[in-house]
Motif scaffolding. Structure first.
Motif, PDB file in Angstrom:
ATOM      1  N   LEU A  22     -43.382-117.268 -84.585  1.00 16.84           N
ATOM      2  CA  LEU A  22     -44.158-116.728 -85.702  1.00 16.84           C
ATOM      3  C   LEU A  22     -45.572-117.294 -85.717  1.00 16.84           C
ATOM      4  CD1 LEU A  22     -41.295-116.922 -88.322  1.00 16.84           C
ATOM      5  CD2 LEU A  22     -42.496-114.826 -87.694  1.00 16.84           C
ATOM      6  N   GLU A  23     -45.709-118.579 -85.434  1.00 16.32           N
ATOM      7  CA  GLU A  23     -47.051-119.180 -85.397  1.00 16.32           C
ATOM      8  C   GLU A  23     -47.913-118.515 -84.338  1.00 16.32           C
ATOM      9  OE1 GLU A  23     -46.623-123.355 -84.807  1.00 16.32           O
ATOM     10  OE2 GLU A  23     -45.291-123.593 -86.539  1.00 16.32           O
ATOM     11  N   LEU A  24     -47.341-118.311 -83.148  1.00 15.22           N
ATOM     12  CA  LEU A  24     -48.106-117.748 -82.039  1.00 15.22           C
ATOM     13  C   LEU A  24     -48.436-116.273 -82.233  1.00 15.22           C
ATOM     14  CD1 LEU A  24     -46.332-119.393 -78.958  1.00 15.22           C
ATOM     15  CD2 LEU A  24     -48.435-120.119 -80.105  1.00 15.22           C
ATOM     16  N   ALA A  25     -47.802-115.641 -83.204  1.00 17.31           N
ATOM     17  CA  ALA A  25     -48.134-114.251 -83.503  1.00 17.31           C
ATOM     18  C   ALA A  25     -49.504-114.130 -84.170  1.00 17.31           C
ATOM     19  CB  ALA A  25     -47.060-113.634 -84.405  1.00 17.31           C
ATOM     20  N   PRO A  37     -53.327-114.793 -84.101  1.00 18.42           N
ATOM     21  CA  PRO A  37     -54.222-115.065 -82.959  1.00 18.42           C
ATOM     22  C   PRO A  37     -55.015-116.357 -83.049  1.00 18.42           C
ATOM     23  CG  PRO A  37     -55.000-113.203 -84.286  1.00 18.42           C
ATOM     24  CD  PRO A  37     -53.622-113.505 -84.751  1.00 18.42           C
ATOM     25  N   ARG A  38     -55.421-116.787 -84.247  1.00 16.81           N
ATOM     26  CA  ARG A  38     -56.183-118.024 -84.337  1.00 16.81           C
ATOM     27  C   ARG A  38     -55.287-119.236 -84.090  1.00 16.81           C
ATOM     28  NH1 ARG A  38     -58.243-117.280 -90.213  1.00 16.81           N
ATOM     29  NH2 ARG A  38     -56.167-116.326 -90.274  1.00 16.81           N
ATOM     30  N   VAL A  39     -54.100-119.210 -84.669  1.00 13.64           N
ATOM     31  CA  VAL A  39     -53.156-120.298 -84.414  1.00 13.64           C
ATOM     32  C   VAL A  39     -52.794-120.316 -82.930  1.00 13.64           C
ATOM     33  CG1 VAL A  39     -50.861-121.214 -84.915  1.00 13.64           C
ATOM     34  CG2 VAL A  39     -52.234-120.203 -86.760  1.00 13.64           C
ATOM     35  N   ARG A  40     -52.523-119.156 -82.385  1.00 17.21           N
ATOM     36  CA  ARG A  40     -52.129-119.067 -80.969  1.00 17.21           C
ATOM     37  C   ARG A  40     -53.202-119.648 -80.056  1.00 17.21           C
ATOM     38  NH1 ARG A  40     -51.100-113.953 -80.870  1.00 17.21           N
ATOM     39  NH2 ARG A  40     -53.094-113.205 -80.098  1.00 17.21           N
ATOM     40  N   THR A  41     -54.440-119.293 -80.293  1.00 21.07           N
ATOM     41  CA  THR A  41     -55.525-119.796 -79.452  1.00 21.07           C
ATOM     42  C   THR A  41     -55.653-121.306 -79.592  1.00 21.07           C
ATOM     43  OG1 THR A  41     -56.700-117.689 -79.748  1.00 21.07           O
ATOM     44  CG2 THR A  41     -57.961-119.548 -78.879  1.00 21.07           C
ATOM     45  N   GLY A  42     -55.565-121.799 -80.820  1.00 23.23           N
ATOM     46  CA  GLY A  42     -55.669-123.238 -81.027  1.00 23.23           C
ATOM     47  C   GLY A  42     -54.563-124.006 -80.344  1.00 23.23           C
ATOM     48  N   LEU A 101     -53.216-123.420 -91.982  1.00 26.15           N
ATOM     49  CA  LEU A 101     -52.302-124.496 -92.338  1.00 26.15           C
ATOM     50  C   LEU A 101     -51.152-123.962 -93.190  1.00 26.15           C
ATOM     51  CD1 LEU A 101     -54.914-127.265 -93.193  1.00 26.15           C
ATOM     52  CD2 LEU A 101     -53.399-127.229 -91.205  1.00 26.15           C
ATOM     53  N   ASP A 102     -51.469-123.057 -94.113  1.00 26.06           N
ATOM     54  CA  ASP A 102     -50.426-122.460 -94.949  1.00 26.06           C
ATOM     55  C   ASP A 102     -49.435-121.669 -94.097  1.00 26.06           C
ATOM     56  OD1 ASP A 102     -51.719-123.511 -97.140  1.00 26.06           O
ATOM     57  OD2 ASP A 102     -52.606-121.605 -97.785  1.00 26.06           O
ATOM     58  N   TRP A 103     -49.942-120.941 -93.096  1.00 25.57           N
ATOM     59  CA  TRP A 103     -49.076-120.140 -92.233  1.00 25.57           C
ATOM     60  C   TRP A 103     -48.162-121.036 -91.401  1.00 25.57           C
ATOM     61  CZ3 TRP A 103     -46.772-115.831 -91.811  1.00 25.57           C
ATOM     62  CH2 TRP A 103     -46.322-115.328 -90.592  1.00 25.57           C
ATOM     63  N   VAL A 104     -48.699-122.105 -90.851  1.00 23.15           N
ATOM     64  CA  VAL A 104     -47.880-123.012 -90.051  1.00 23.15           C
ATOM     65  C   VAL A 104     -46.788-123.637 -90.910  1.00 23.15           C
ATOM     66  CG1 VAL A 104     -47.906-125.194 -88.778  1.00 23.15           C
ATOM     67  CG2 VAL A 104     -49.660-123.473 -88.336  1.00 23.15           C
ATOM     68  N   GLN A 105     -47.116-124.061 -92.117  1.00 20.24           N
ATOM     69  CA  GLN A 105     -46.104-124.636 -92.998  1.00 20.24           C
ATOM     70  C   GLN A 105     -45.047-123.604 -93.384  1.00 20.24           C
ATOM     71  OE1 GLN A 105     -45.669-127.872 -94.185  1.00 20.24           O
ATOM     72  NE2 GLN A 105     -47.206-128.403 -92.663  1.00 20.24           N
ATOM     73  N   ALA A 106     -45.497-122.380 -93.665  1.00 19.18           N
ATOM     74  CA  ALA A 106     -44.549-121.327 -94.057  1.00 19.18           C
ATOM     75  C   ALA A 106     -43.604-120.982 -92.930  1.00 19.18           C
ATOM     76  CB  ALA A 106     -45.321-120.082 -94.503  1.00 19.18           C
ATOM     77  N   THR A 107     -44.131-120.881 -91.707  1.00 19.52           N
ATOM     78  CA  THR A 107     -43.270-120.512 -90.578  1.00 19.52           C
ATOM     79  C   THR A 107     -42.284-121.624 -90.248  1.00 19.52           C
ATOM     80  OG1 THR A 107     -44.966-121.281 -89.011  1.00 19.52           O
ATOM     81  CG2 THR A 107     -44.969-118.936 -89.576  1.00 19.52           C
ATOM     82  N   ALA A 108     -42.728-122.877 -90.343  1.00 21.09           N
ATOM     83  CA  ALA A 108     -41.822-123.991 -90.073  1.00 21.09           C
ATOM     84  C   ALA A 108     -40.689-124.024 -91.095  1.00 21.09           C
ATOM     85  CB  ALA A 108     -42.587-125.306 -90.077  1.00 21.09           C
ATOM     86  N   LEU A 122     -50.961-110.080 -87.486  1.00 16.09           N
ATOM     87  CA  LEU A 122     -50.187-110.525 -86.341  1.00 16.09           C
ATOM     88  C   LEU A 122     -50.334-109.540 -85.192  1.00 16.09           C
ATOM     89  CD1 LEU A 122     -46.941-111.671 -88.189  1.00 16.09           C
ATOM     90  CD2 LEU A 122     -49.078-112.927 -87.809  1.00 16.09           C
ATOM     91  N   GLU A 123     -50.245-110.049 -83.979  1.00 18.09           N
ATOM     92  CA  GLU A 123     -50.430-109.189 -82.811  1.00 18.09           C
ATOM     93  C   GLU A 123     -49.639-109.694 -81.621  1.00 18.09           C
ATOM     94  OE1 GLU A 123     -54.703-109.517 -82.319  1.00 18.09           O
ATOM     95  OE2 GLU A 123     -54.470-111.111 -80.836  1.00 18.09           O
ATOM     96  N   ALA A 124     -49.335-108.775 -80.724  1.00 17.77           N
ATOM     97  CA  ALA A 124     -48.600-109.113 -79.506  1.00 17.77           C
ATOM     98  C   ALA A 124     -49.481-109.913 -78.560  1.00 17.77           C
ATOM     99  CB  ALA A 124     -48.120-107.843 -78.820  1.00 17.77           C
ATOM    100  N   SER A 125     -48.851-110.736 -77.739  1.00 20.33           N
ATOM    101  CA  SER A 125     -49.580-111.513 -76.734  1.00 20.33           C
ATOM    102  C   SER A 125     -48.618-111.954 -75.648  1.00 20.33           C
ATOM    103  CB  SER A 125     -50.223-112.752 -77.378  1.00 20.33           C
ATOM    104  OG  SER A 125     -50.749-113.620 -76.391  1.00 20.33           O
TER     105      SER A 125
END
Length: 306
Positions: free
Chosen positions: A66-69, A71-76, A141-148, A205-208
Motif C-alpha cells: 500500500l505504501e509503494l502504491a 508515488p512519492r512514498v515509493r520514490t522515497g 507520514l499519515d499514509w505510512v501510519q495508516a497503511t502499517a 495511487l498508481e501502478a508501478s
C-alpha cells in the motif's frame, strides 16, 4: 499456550531473535529497564496483535504494498533506502522499530523515533512524474501510519483471531501517541478514519513495476530457512489478499494471484498456532518481564471476540 517440543522451540526462538536484531546495530533488551512503561499499555489490543510473528510478516508486506502504491512514498523508499541492496537488514531494522513502538521502554522508544525523524528530515526529491516530496510531508507520514496499522491489524484479524469493531477501533487509537512522535498528526484513530483516508488516497495511487519488484524480493529474501521458502511465498500471497480490491486492481496485481485453494487454511493454522506460542526471547515476553508480568500474560488474556 501451545506445548512445543524443546528442539522446535529453540529453533524458532533463534530464528525470531535473528529477524528482530539487525546485525549492523546494537541489540535491544526489551526486559530493561525494569518497570519502565511502553507507549502502549500491556492490556492493549496492540500488545496482543504484535506478539504474533506470522501475522506481523503478512501485515508488514501488505502495508508496504500500500505504501509503494503512493508515488512519492515509493520514490522515497526506493531511492533513499537500502532495501534493494540489503533487504534482510532493512527488514530487521523495520521490524525492530515496530516492536519498539509497541513494547519498548518509553524513553528508548522516544529516542529511537526522534532519530528516525532526524533521518527523514534529509530525505527529499522529485518523483519520475515530476512531483516534489519530502519524507516529512504530513500527508505521507499519515499514509505510512495508516497503511502499517491497517496491515498489522487486518492480518491478525483475518488469519489469527477475529476482533470486534470496538477492539479494532481501540487498536487505531492506541497508535496515536507513536504516530504523533513520528509527525503523523492525521493518522487514523478509528477504523472509520482509516477507511476514509484510504478512499481519499485512492485517486493518487498508481501502478508501478517497483511493487512487483518488491514482491519478488520479499518472497525470496532469507526470512525463513531455505526448505521453508515456499511457505514464505504463500505468506506473501496472503498479504496480497489483504490489500483492498480497488488497490489491487490499480496496482495490476492480477498476475500475482492471492492465496490458492487450501493455502488459506494453511496460513490460518500457522497464524493461530503462532498466537498460542510464547517465544521467551520475543519483545512481547521480554516487555512483560520488564513490567513484572508473567511470560504467558498475553496468552492468558484475549481481546473480546465476536
Amino acid at each position: 499456550m501451545l506445548p512445543i517440543p524443546r528442539f522446535v522451540r529453540q529453533r524458532v526462538e533463534s530464528l525470531a531473535a535473528h529477524l528482530l536484531q539487525p546485525s549492523d546495530g546494537p541489540r535491544v533488551d526489551f526486559s530493561l529497564p525494569a518497570g519502565e512503561p511502553a507507549l502502549v499499555a500491556p492490556d492493549s489490543v496492540s500488545w496482543q496483535v504484535f506478539k504474533n510473528p506470522a501475522t506481523l510478516f503478512i501485515g508488514g508486506v501488505a502495508a508496504v504494498i500500500l505504501e509503494l502504491a503512493e508515488p512519492r512514498v515509493r520514490t522515497g523508499v526506493w531511492e533513499h533506502t537500502s532495501f534493494r541492496q540489503q533487504p534482510m537488514a532493512r527488514l530487521q531494522r523495520t521490524g525492530l522499530a515496530a516492536m519498539m513502538t509497541v513494547y519498548g521502554a518509553r524513553k528508548q522508544t522516544e529516542a529511537m523515533i526522534a532519530h528516525v525523524v532526524r533521518l527523514h528530515g534529509a530525505v527529499q526529491g522529485i518523483t519520475p512524474g515530476g512531483t516534489p516530496y519530502r519524507a516529512t510531508d504530513t500527508d505521507l507520514l499519515d499514509w505510512v501510519q495508516a497503511t502499517a496499522s491497517f496491515g498489522f491489524l487486518n492480518a491478525y484479524h483475518v488469519y489469527a483471531r477475529s476482533l470486534t469493531p470496538e477492539d479494532r477501533d481501540r487498536f487505531y487509537a492506541e497508535g496515536a501517541a507513536a504516530a504523533r512522535l513520528y509527525g503523523a498528526q492525521g493518522a487514523p484513530v478509528s477504523e472509520a478514519d482509516q477507511q476514509a483516508q484510504f478512499a481519499a488516497m485512492q485517486p493518487r495511487l498508481e501502478a508501478s513495476d517497483i511493487v512487483h519488484e518488491f514482491l519478488t524480493i520479499i518472497a525470496h529474501v532469507p526470512v525463513l530457512p531455505a526448505r521453508l521458502r515456499g511457505l514464505q511465498s504463500v505468506m506473501v500471497r496472503a498479504a496480497i489478499d489483504l490489500v483492498p480490491a480497488p488497490v489491487r486492481h490499480t496496482l495490476q496485481l492480477g498476475s500475482r494471484a492471492g492465496l490458492r485453494p487450501g493455502e488459506r487454511w494453511l496460513v490460518t493454522r500457522i497464524a493461530k498456532a503462532a498466537d498460542r506460542f510464547p517465544l521467551r526471547s520475543s519483545p512481547a515476553v521480554q516487555a512483560c518481564r520488564r513490567l513484572g508480568l508473567p511470560d504467558d500474560y498475553l496468552y492468558r488474556r484475549r481481546p473480546q471476540q465476536r
